[in-house]
Design an enzyme around this catalytic site. Structure first.
Site, PDB file in Angstrom:
ATOM      1  N   ARG A 101      17.526  79.194  49.710  1.00 42.16           N
ATOM      2  CA  ARG A 101      16.853  79.542  50.957  1.00 42.16           C
ATOM      3  C   ARG A 101      15.564  80.309  50.701  1.00 42.16           C
ATOM      4  O   ARG A 101      15.467  81.088  49.761  1.00 42.16           O
ATOM      5  CB  ARG A 101      17.777  80.408  51.810  1.00 42.16           C
ATOM      6  N   CYS A 103      13.095  82.722  53.265  1.00 41.35           N
ATOM      7  CA  CYS A 103      13.064  83.336  54.587  1.00 41.35           C
ATOM      8  C   CYS A 103      11.831  84.220  54.657  1.00 41.35           C
ATOM      9  O   CYS A 103      11.695  85.156  53.866  1.00 41.35           O
ATOM     10  CB  CYS A 103      14.336  84.147  54.844  1.00 41.35           C
TER      11      CYS A 103
END
Length: 123
Positions: A101, A103
């Site tokens: 991920r 972010c």
């Protein structure tokens, strides 16, 4: 290459597809917290918006024959990095397999949303 469309997720608000399938992978466009039933953003908190985004992602994954367990990578956009912990609390309820991920906080998200998430998943 195949285009994915489902009425269970918001329709595109521009010249793009909800998602594409290529080479055994799903590439989903960024999802914002639009309720696909009425086209409105009903949630005002980052938690509520994250939940709606994840439900929209669930609909795309299902339409493509995939699932949260097959998500490989997410890219997450927050309007305010101060919402990181609250966002993670909801995000973690959906992405149990802990995909890779990124972010980041961004200046603006379409329709003044607090969160947007895009995914890449295996089919």
């Amino acid at each position: 290459m195949k285009t994915v469309f489902t009425e269970s997720a918001p329709t595109a608000i521009g010249p793009y597809s909800q998602a594409k399938i290529a080479g055994g992978f799903l590439f989903a466009s960024g999802q914002i917290p639009v309720n696909p039933l009425n086209g409105l953003i009903e949630q005002t908190t980052v938690e509520g918006q994250t939940r709606q985004v994840c439900e929209n992602i669930a609909a795309l994954l299902k339409a493509a024959g995939s699932s949260f367990e097959k998500v490989i990578k997410t890219t997450c956009f927050l309007a305010d990095i101060k919402d990181f912990t609250a966002f993670n609390n909801v995000y973690g309820q959906y992405f149990l397999s802990k995909p890779a991920r990124s972010c980041v906080a961004v200046k603006d998200i379409p329709k003044n949303c607090l969160v947007e998430i895009e995914v890449i998943a295996e089919i």
